[in-house]
Motif scaffolding. Structure first.
Motif, short mmCIF file in Angstrom:
data_model
loop_
_atom_site.label_atom_id
_atom_site.label_comp_id
_atom_site.label_asym_id
_atom_site.label_seq_id
_atom_site.Cartn_x
_atom_site.Cartn_y
_atom_site.Cartn_z
N LYS A 1 -22.46 33.00 26.83
CA LYS A 1 -22.88 34.34 26.39
C LYS A 1 -22.39 35.41 27.35
CE LYS A 1 -27.01 34.77 24.73
NZ LYS A 1 -28.49 34.87 24.64
N ILE A 2 -21.81 36.47 26.79
CA ILE A 2 -21.38 37.63 27.57
C ILE A 2 -22.49 38.67 27.59
CG2 ILE A 2 -19.71 39.51 27.73
CD1 ILE A 2 -17.72 37.71 26.29
N ALA A 3 -22.99 39.00 26.42
CA ALA A 3 -24.05 40.00 26.31
C ALA A 3 -24.75 39.87 24.97
CB ALA A 3 -23.48 41.41 26.47
N SER A 4 -26.04 40.20 24.97
CA SER A 4 -26.79 40.26 23.72
C SER A 4 -27.56 41.58 23.71
CB SER A 4 -27.74 39.07 23.58
OG SER A 4 -28.65 39.04 24.66
N HIS A 5 -27.64 42.20 22.55
CA HIS A 5 -28.30 43.50 22.44
C HIS A 5 -29.35 43.47 21.34
CE1 HIS A 5 -28.85 47.81 22.65
NE2 HIS A 5 -28.76 47.86 21.33
N SER A 6 -30.52 44.02 21.63
CA SER A 6 -31.62 44.11 20.66
C SER A 6 -31.82 45.56 20.27
CB SER A 6 -32.90 43.54 21.25
OG SER A 6 -34.02 43.83 20.41
N PHE A 7 -31.75 45.85 18.96
CA PHE A 7 -32.03 47.20 18.48
C PHE A 7 -33.53 47.47 18.45
CE2 PHE A 7 -27.80 46.55 16.47
CZ PHE A 7 -27.15 47.63 17.06
N LEU A 8 -34.33 46.41 18.40
CA LEU A 8 -35.78 46.58 18.35
C LEU A 8 -36.33 47.16 19.65
CD1 LEU A 8 -36.74 43.20 16.62
CD2 LEU A 8 -36.36 45.42 15.54
N THR A 9 -35.77 46.72 20.78
CA THR A 9 -36.22 47.19 22.09
C THR A 9 -35.19 48.08 22.78
OG1 THR A 9 -35.35 45.20 23.18
CG2 THR A 9 -37.63 45.12 22.41
N ASN A 10 -34.02 48.28 22.12
CA ASN A 10 -32.92 49.04 22.70
C ASN A 10 -32.58 48.52 24.10
OD1 ASN A 10 -30.90 51.02 22.61
ND2 ASN A 10 -32.15 52.46 23.77
N SER A 11 -32.47 47.21 24.21
CA SER A 11 -32.19 46.58 25.50
C SER A 11 -31.03 45.61 25.37
CB SER A 11 -33.42 45.84 26.03
OG SER A 11 -33.80 44.81 25.13
N TYR B 1 -20.86 39.01 34.40
CA TYR B 1 -20.42 40.30 33.88
C TYR B 1 -21.31 41.46 34.35
CZ TYR B 1 -17.61 37.42 30.78
OH TYR B 1 -16.71 36.50 30.28
N TYR B 2 -22.17 41.21 35.36
CA TYR B 2 -23.15 42.21 35.78
C TYR B 2 -22.52 43.58 36.05
CZ TYR B 2 -26.73 38.61 36.47
OH TYR B 2 -27.64 37.60 36.29
N ASP B 3 -21.48 43.59 36.90
CA ASP B 3 -20.93 44.87 37.36
C ASP B 3 -19.62 45.23 36.68
OD1 ASP B 3 -19.50 42.82 38.45
OD2 ASP B 3 -19.39 43.65 40.47
N ARG B 4 -19.30 44.55 35.58
CA ARG B 4 -18.01 44.82 34.93
C ARG B 4 -18.13 45.21 33.48
NH1 ARG B 4 -13.79 41.03 34.56
NH2 ARG B 4 -15.25 39.31 34.17
N LEU B 5 -19.34 45.24 32.93
CA LEU B 5 -19.48 45.36 31.48
C LEU B 5 -20.38 46.53 31.10
CD1 LEU B 5 -18.57 43.78 28.93
CD2 LEU B 5 -20.79 42.65 28.98
N THR B 6 -19.92 47.30 30.09
CA THR B 6 -20.73 48.33 29.46
C THR B 6 -20.84 47.99 27.98
OG1 THR B 6 -19.96 50.02 31.02
CG2 THR B 6 -20.97 50.80 28.97
#
Length: 301
Positions: free
Chosen positions: A198-208, A215-220
């Protein structure tokens, strides 16, 4: 004594038979577990999606491989031929400009149509010049039933910006037509939805957003599904997949292949041509929307 000799001989024979049985069983298990197979991801695609013919257990002694349309390795149906040692490919008569062959033998087909449905043949040649043939099949369908209008309008499209990527560059993985009414979306390195990839997961319910450890310091991460990846390395090359997490609709996905090239000096010491660095107006607008969106809470695995 004779009875004892006969008994010991029978025991010896039974042990030999047992050892032979075990040996045959081990050989059978090895041959079935290490067998070359191809998996279509997804097996049934919607027009416009990317399809990956993923090769499992490619032998280490493979020297060259070729992909063909149809069920037979005929020259006029050859899509592409790849030489492992030189990492070079030659396009065949059946190449449509949408196919990319990967180092592990897999074939990525972009923007598939119904005409792409059917069998595909992979032929490999090892260092002893022996040839082996394996086939795969997938189907492409148009939008169907009640989802026809939704899928036609909201089919995910993706692209890399810039198109030519070198080490230490920043790259945009732009996403278009992300469906509405989603719980969220997930990006993975590769095509399998496993947590370790997993690179990133986004939740629209919590906007998180939750980022993968490397990927901490390399990803937006943007609300429209797009990613900005900074300071890319050769290890960032490979397949990337985006999957939506729907509320009440069918999940959609997109697969991309990123090639990171070694940094090089251009002619006369000039920087790379502006045509490879320039972003279109539409791309600039999406980038601006990404960074002007509401703040996102970031969590780390």
């Amino acid at each position: 004594m004779m009875g004892s000799d006969i008994l010991s001989c029978k025991v010896c024979t039974s042990w030999k038979e047992l050892l032979l049985t075990v040996s045959l069983l081990i050989c059978w298990l090895l041959s079935t577990t290490d067998q070359l197979t191809i998996e279509s991801v997804p097996p049934i695609a919607v027009e416009g999606e990317n399809v990956l013919l993923f090769v499992h257990d490619l032998p280490e002694n493979v020297q060259a491989l070729s992909w063909y349309t149809g069920g037979k390795p005929l020259k006029r149906f050859e899509i592409t031929r790849h030489v492992i040692a030189t990492n070079s490919s030659v396009m065949g008569p059946a190449h449509s400009g949408r196919e990319t062959i990967l180092n592990n033998g897999s074939l990525l087909i972009k923007s598939v149509t119904r005409k792409d449905s059917g069998y595909y043949t992979l032929q490999i040649r090892d260092t002893t010049s022996r040839r082996k043939i394996t086939r795969a099949e997938f189907f492409v369908q148009g939008p169907v039933l009640d989802f026809k209008k939704h899928l036609t309008r909201s089919q995910i499209k993706t692209e890399f910006v810039p198109s030519w990527i070198e080490e230490n560059d920043s790259i945009l993985l732009l996403v278009y037509n992300l469906p509405e009414n989603l719980q969220g979306f997930v990006w993975h390195k590769g095509v399998f939805p496993l947590d370790r990839f997993k690179i990133a997961s986004h939740s629209f319910l919590t906007n998180s957003t939750m980022l993968g450890r490397s990927y901490y310091d390399r990803l937006t991460v943007c609300n429209d599904g797009s990613l900005l990846l900074s300071k890319v390395t050769m290890e960032d090359s490979g397949l990337y997949s985006l999957r939506t997490i729907p509320v009440d609709q069918i999940s959609q996905s997109a697969i991309l292949y990123l090639q990171v090239n070694k940094r090089r000096r251009w002619a006369s010491g000039n920087p790379r041509p502006a045509s490879q660095r320039r972003m279109s107006k539409n791309q600039l607008q999406k980038l601006d929307m990404c960074f002007s969106s509401s703040y996102i809470t970031i969590y780390y695995n």
